[in-house]
Scaffold this motif. Structure first.
Motif, PDB file in Angstrom:
ATOM      1  N   CYS A  29       0.814  -1.207   0.000  1.00 50.52           N
ATOM      2  CA  CYS A  29       0.000   0.000   0.000  1.00 50.52           C
ATOM      3  C   CYS A  29       0.857   1.271   0.000  1.00 50.52           C
ATOM      4  O   CYS A  29       0.585   2.212   0.731  1.00 50.52           O
ATOM      5  N   SER A  30       1.897   1.262  -0.826  1.00 50.66           N
ATOM      6  CA  SER A  30       2.716   2.459  -0.930  1.00 50.66           C
ATOM      7  C   SER A  30       3.509   2.389  -2.226  1.00 50.66           C
ATOM      8  O   SER A  30       3.528   1.340  -2.891  1.00 50.66           O
ATOM      9  N   ALA A  31       4.175   3.485  -2.555  1.00 50.68           N
ATOM     10  CA  ALA A  31       5.054   3.475  -3.722  1.00 50.68           C
ATOM     11  C   ALA A  31       6.498   3.308  -3.274  1.00 50.68           C
ATOM     12  O   ALA A  31       7.424   3.757  -3.930  1.00 50.68           O
ATOM     13  N   LYS A  32       6.665   2.693  -2.110  1.00 50.71           N
ATOM     14  CA  LYS A  32       8.005   2.553  -1.539  1.00 50.71           C
ATOM     15  C   LYS A  32       8.423   1.086  -1.509  1.00 50.71           C
ATOM     16  O   LYS A  32       7.578   0.190  -1.447  1.00 50.71           O
ATOM     17  N   GLU A  50      11.558   5.450  -2.404  1.00 52.16           N
ATOM     18  CA  GLU A  50      10.220   5.756  -2.907  1.00 52.16           C
ATOM     19  C   GLU A  50      10.354   6.147  -4.368  1.00 52.16           C
ATOM     20  O   GLU A  50      11.273   6.890  -4.739  1.00 52.16           O
ATOM     21  N   ILE A  51       9.444   5.624  -5.186  1.00 55.20           N
ATOM     22  CA  ILE A  51       9.491   6.052  -6.585  1.00 55.20           C
ATOM     23  C   ILE A  51       8.578   7.273  -6.753  1.00 55.20           C
ATOM     24  O   ILE A  51       7.465   7.307  -6.229  1.00 55.20           O
ATOM     25  N   SER A  52       9.127   8.280  -7.442  1.00 56.63           N
ATOM     26  CA  SER A  52       8.295   9.449  -7.705  1.00 56.63           C
ATOM     27  C   SER A  52       8.835  10.140  -8.951  1.00 56.63           C
ATOM     28  O   SER A  52      10.043  10.333  -9.088  1.00 56.63           O
ATOM     29  N   GLN A  53       7.965  10.463  -9.823  1.00 58.58           N
ATOM     30  CA  GLN A  53       8.279  11.210 -11.045  1.00 58.58           C
ATOM     31  C   GLN A  53       9.434  10.581 -11.825  1.00 58.58           C
ATOM     32  O   GLN A  53      10.379  11.256 -12.205  1.00 58.58           O
ATOM     33  N   GLY A  54       9.332   9.298 -12.025  1.00 58.41           N
ATOM     34  CA  GLY A  54      10.335   8.641 -12.856  1.00 58.41           C
ATOM     35  C   GLY A  54      11.706   8.525 -12.219  1.00 58.41           C
ATOM     36  O   GLY A  54      12.710   8.385 -12.907  1.00 58.41           O
ATOM     37  N   ARG A  81       2.426  -2.850   8.774  1.00 59.42           N
ATOM     38  CA  ARG A  81       3.443  -3.137   7.764  1.00 59.42           C
ATOM     39  C   ARG A  81       4.834  -3.291   8.387  1.00 59.42           C
ATOM     40  O   ARG A  81       5.777  -2.603   8.042  1.00 59.42           O
ATOM     41  N   GLU A  98       8.841   2.800  10.765  1.00 55.44           N
ATOM     42  CA  GLU A  98       8.816   4.193  11.226  1.00 55.44           C
ATOM     43  C   GLU A  98       9.945   4.446  12.233  1.00 55.44           C
ATOM     44  O   GLU A  98      10.555   5.503  12.241  1.00 55.44           O
ATOM     45  N   SER A 330       5.029  -5.329  -7.426  1.00 54.74           N
ATOM     46  CA  SER A 330       4.249  -4.469  -6.547  1.00 54.74           C
ATOM     47  C   SER A 330       2.851  -5.067  -6.384  1.00 54.74           C
ATOM     48  O   SER A 330       2.201  -5.404  -7.366  1.00 54.74           O
ATOM     49  N   ASP A 332       0.327  -3.537  -5.456  1.00 57.47           N
ATOM     50  CA  ASP A 332      -0.692  -2.510  -5.662  1.00 57.47           C
ATOM     51  C   ASP A 332      -0.785  -2.037  -7.103  1.00 57.47           C
ATOM     52  O   ASP A 332      -1.849  -1.642  -7.557  1.00 57.47           O
ATOM     53  N   LYS A 333       0.337  -2.055  -7.814  1.00 54.84           N
ATOM     54  CA  LYS A 333       0.326  -1.555  -9.183  1.00 54.84           C
ATOM     55  C   LYS A 333       0.768  -2.682 -10.102  1.00 54.84           C
ATOM     56  O   LYS A 333       1.910  -3.152 -10.029  1.00 54.84           O
ATOM     57  N   LEU A 336       4.373  -3.207 -12.106  1.00 58.95           N
ATOM     58  CA  LEU A 336       5.495  -2.516 -11.474  1.00 58.95           C
ATOM     59  C   LEU A 336       6.266  -3.525 -10.620  1.00 58.95           C
ATOM     60  O   LEU A 336       5.665  -4.307  -9.875  1.00 58.95           O
TER      61      LEU A 336
END
Lengths: 357, 550
Positions: A29-32, A50-54, A81, A98, A330, A332-333, A336
């Protein structure tokens, strides 16, 4: 035009690191994703990206005293998690990402390195207690419940007088209700053993001649359907786990791939008949399993025996010159994925057209 | 335009593509076609990837939102999820049961009692159901009766119980003679309950039987640290110590046993035995110097370098000497035959008293000859061969013996009401019915093998276990066995029966353990005798051997 409607495997981002990578897992549940490994000074690395903007950005970077070999989120709830890790000294630890200062749970699980870990019962998938299973060089496979400190809830070890085989891989399966659950374990001598945790018995065992590098059920939370076993000497086996013949066990098909050790097999979370195998030569092969018209038949004695299907190679690509040590889709996606290789590089990979299969 | 055509052709086969391209006004070569295909493919893939990446970006945003929601939710739902989880595998949850039990009685209504005169109500009364209910209540009580305050206590109790189970398993295995498995079971038991002093002591017993004396000693020591008043552990430690030659320590252990249990017979006899041995050793060490030592025994000497001979070493030629020419030195069978000699001598005297005629003379003669024979050949000879050699003797003595025994039997028959055995030399003893009686009789007859044999023969083998009870000590056993050996020919009872029934006596295995090599030789001879009997199967012999620890 041959490859027109076939999935493409595209390298999206790659990132070099200064330690040996052993495992990587998407944080649910994350892009990490989290990467685990071993610094050359013998210490362990936990890094969160974390993936962000390519691109990938490092979010957290922690160094621990012992090198990490493997990790899983499988037994943790989706809210928490928590990452469960196995390290080179045989310790099983559970971390809150965390606050990575101290583990939430720590047990000296094995005498030697924990080669593999798997979790089940968490992430809101399937039923039953959250459980972890670890396999070690000391030859034992242990099942853990994070609620019980220090002691495993089940231990599978060779009998007295038998030689201890190096356990290379473990996998949960058959966890379709609160009671049923299985653990598959693969050993360096080619043994595959299937333990029934409900009856606390050995359900099935076989030998595939070459060391078993990876075992994975297509799904953990359904009645056993398929089991993929990858081995040394560039072969993998797909067992149909629906029908167990009293003497012949489960039927399997064998496929050659990679022209080197097949390190891993990972099923696509969104389609259980598609899986990726990772080779010792840095190649990725994407496969699709097709079921036969009938999955079982009667043999001459009137016993039900399984019928193996076929696998088709959808796509292959070579990304590295070094073996791929880990790979994770992934959850979630779709399409990926992230993989690590022994060239100390993390790669984020995209597979297109998986939804059209 | 061309692109479109080609895309259409995708649906059809490759062959027809070639056909079709030929018809088209603008002809394209195969190579060109490939290039075009590749281009479209790349374009398609680019498009696909572009779509995917833009999708990925929006997904990244979405997932972040989702993650944040999850985090805020997580704090609230955390506890409820925990309580819904199934229990931890392979653990016992007793504490919860107790809570349920407390609540129950309050909820349950007491069923109304039906008056004895309300016949209608009794008609409707379902007896089966009522019984079932009672059963259920009972079983519920059963499960909740063994509850403990905390899980730890329960766990401790469970482990103790498991230890007990392993101990019993070990004991059974030990009885069956499966020593290694017994040791394994005890080891498991010790893991379950490391505070139990009995399990290590029992493991020591199993180890003793395997002749692993040092390990047995360690186990006994462990047992004694847990329970310093455990007599058996002292006894076993003493045995293992004496077996590895730690005589003084063994004596200490036996003394300690006697402090704790002044009536312990085994300790007394063993202690005496050991003290004698120590005395003898002392004497021997005094006596035996280099020159007057036993023949063939070379003691190590130490001389300081300056006293050593300066002469060069010289080789001593070694000549092979065949055994037949030289009379060999000390051997176990000879020492045994010495004992037999003294026995036969004694027996001869006794018998002379018993029978006025020279009835026994051939027999003694025979046995002495037999001994000479043994010493001559120095082979652990089977009695079989001797019998053949001395067949005339055998026949005669057998006949005589038979006469003798029938005499006794007839006597027994005649006086069956009293069941008396008439013995020579004025001893007249009844067949013992209690172990005390046997003990006192034994003391009387101990030194009169012949009489003792008669006396012993009158006891039916089935009675042994009752008669000897707990007191079959090594002394009695060896006396019985050696008399059996000497008089086996005149034995009216089945020798196998006798041997087997002896093993059934309580604590026999303990006694058997303390038998010396000499005494074991006697048993071996007896079993050899049994081997010749067709009625005894090899299996039976095997079990017998096992029981006698051979």
């Amino acid at each position: 035009m041959l490859n027109m409607d076939k999935p493409q495997i595209i390298l999206h981002v790659q990132k070099s690191v200064n330690y040996t990578l052993y495992d990587t897992k998407w944080i649910p549940c994350s892009a990490k994703f989290v990467a685990l490994g071993n610094y050359s000074r013998g210490t362990g690395a936990i890094q969160i990206y974390e993936i962000s903007q390519g691109d990938v950005q490092i979010v957290r970077d922690v160094e621990k005293s012992k090198a990490f070999k493997c990790g899983t989120f499988g037994a943790s709830s989706l809210q928490n998690r928590y990452l469960a890790t196995g390290d080179f000294s045989g310790k099983l630890q559970i971390w809150d990402l965390e606050t990575l200062d101290l583990p939430l749970y720590s047990a000296q699980a094995h005498k030697e390195i924990i080669n593999c870990i798997d979790g089940v019962g968490g992430l809101g998938v399937g039923e039953g207690a959250p459980e972890l299973v670890t396999g070690s060089r000391d030859g034992t496979v242990k099942v853990w419940d994070p609620r019980q400190k220090n002691e495993p809830v089940a231990t599978m070890e060779p009998g007295e007088g038998e030689t201890h085989r190096d356990c290379w891989t473990v996998a949960f399966g058959d966890s379709y209700n609160a009671q049923e659950r299985c653990v598959a374990a693969g050993y360096d001598n080619g043994d595959i053993k299937l333990f029934d945790l409900r009856n606390m018995s050995l359900k099935w065992e076989t030998n595939v001649k070459n060391g078993v590098c990876c075992l994975e059920f297509d799904r953990k939370d359904i009645a056993m359907n398929k089991l993929v076993a990858t081995t040394l000497e560039s072969k993998f086996h797909v067992f149909d786990m629906r029908t167990q013949h009293p003497s012949k066990g489960f039927t399997s098909l064998t496929e050659k791939a990679h022209k080197s050790t097949v390190w891993l097999a990972r099923h696509l979370p969104q389609n259980r008949d598609v899986f990726m195998t990772l080779g010792g030569n840095g190649s990725l092969h994407l496969w699709k399993y097709s079921y036969p018209s009938s999955r079982s038949r009667k043999d001459t004695d009137g016993q039900e025996i399984g019928v193996a299907g076929t696998v088709d190679l959808l796509q292959n690509v070579t990304l590295s010159t070094q073996p791929i040590s880990s790979y994770d889709w992934s959850p979630d996606k779709m399409g990926l994925s992230v993989c690590t290789a022994f060239d100390q590089t993390i790669r984020v990979i995209i597979c297109t057209k998986l939804n059209t299969l | 335009m061309i692109l479109k055509i080609i895309e259409n052709q995708n649906a059809t086969s490759r062959h027809s593509t070639l056909h079709f391209s030929a018809i088209v006004t603008m002809p394209i070569s195969e190579h060109e076609e490939k290039m075009i295909n590749l281009r479209t493919q790349v374009q398609q893939n680019q498009l696909e990837l572009h779509d995917y990446l833009s999708d990925l970006k929006s997904w990244e945003k979405d997932i972040k939102k989702k993650e944040n929601v999850l985090k805020s939710e997580g704090k609230n739902t955390h506890e409820t999820v925990q309580s819904e989880l199934p229990p931890i595998r392979n653990t016992i949850h007793k504490k919860k049961l107790k809570r349920i039990k407390k609540e129950k009685p309050a909820d349950q209504k007491k069923p109304k009692k039906i008056s004895g005169f309300d016949f209608r109500a009794w008609d409707k009364f379902d007896v089966e159901k009522a019984l079932e209910e009672i059963d259920q209540n009972d079983s519920q009580k059963d499960t909740s009766s063994s509850e403990y305050e905390t899980d730890e206590e329960w766990e401790m109790e469970r482990k103790k119980y498991l230890a007990g189970v392993e101990k019993d398993k070990g004991n059974d295995l030990l009885k069956q003679g499966e020593l290694e498995k017994a040791v394994e079971a005890y080891t498991k038991g010790m893991q379950y309950d490391p505070t139990n002093a009995i399990i290590p002591a029992n493991r020591a017993m199993a180890l003793l039987k395997q002749q692993k004396f040092a390990a047995a000693e360690l186990d006994c020591t462990l047992s004694l640290t847990l329970d310093p008043l455990y007599v058996k552990a002292y006894l076993r430690r003493a045995t293992s110590r004496s077996s590895v030659g730690k005589l003084t320590e063994a004596i200490e252990d036996f003394k300690r046993v006697l402090d704790l249990e002044p009536t312990n017979k085994q300790a007394k006899t063993e202690l005496e035995h050991l003290l004698k041995e120590v005395d003898r050793e002392k004497k021997e060490t005094v006596l035996s110097s280099l020159t007057e030592g036993k023949k063939g025994l070379v003691k190590p000497i130490y001389k300081p370098p300056e006293e050593r001979s300066k002469l060069p070493l010289r080789t001593v030629p070694i000549n092979e000497i065949s055994l037949k020419q030289n009379k060999p030195l000390e051997s176990p069978s000879q020492s045994q035959s010495e004992m037999a000699k003294s026995l036969t001598a004694k027996e001869g005297k006794e018998f002379d008293k018993f029978v006025n005629t020279a009835l026994i003379k051939p027999m003694t003669a025979k046995s002495t000859e037999e001994q000479e024979d043994i010493s001559r050949t120095q082979v652990s000879s089977t009695t079989d061969t001797h019998m053949e050699e001395e067949s005339p003797f055998k026949v005669s003595s057998d006949a005589e013996c038979h006469q003798l025994s029938t005499k006794i039997v007839t006597q027994n028959d005649n006086k069956i009401s009293k069941s008396k055995v008439e013995l020579g030399c004025g001893d007249s003893l009844t067949v013992p019915t209690t172990s005390f009686q046997f003990q006192s009789d034994f003391k009387l007859l101990k030194n009169k093998p012949e009489s003792f044999f008669q006396y012993f023969q009158a006891i039916p083998p089935a009675k042994y276990s009752q008669l000897f009870g707990q007191c079959l000590d090594a002394d009695i056993l060896t006396t019985i066995l050696s008399t059996l050996k000497v008089y086996h020919k005149s034995l009216t009872l089945n020798l196998y029966d006798v041997m087997l029934n002896l093993t059934l006596v309580k604590r026999f295995s303990m006694t058997a353990m303390f038998l010396s090599q000499k005494e074991k030789q006697v048993i071996l001879d007896l079993i050899q005798l049994l081997e010749e009997e067709p009625s005894v199967s090899p299996d039976q012999l095997k079990t017998l051997r096992k029981k006698y620890e051979l």
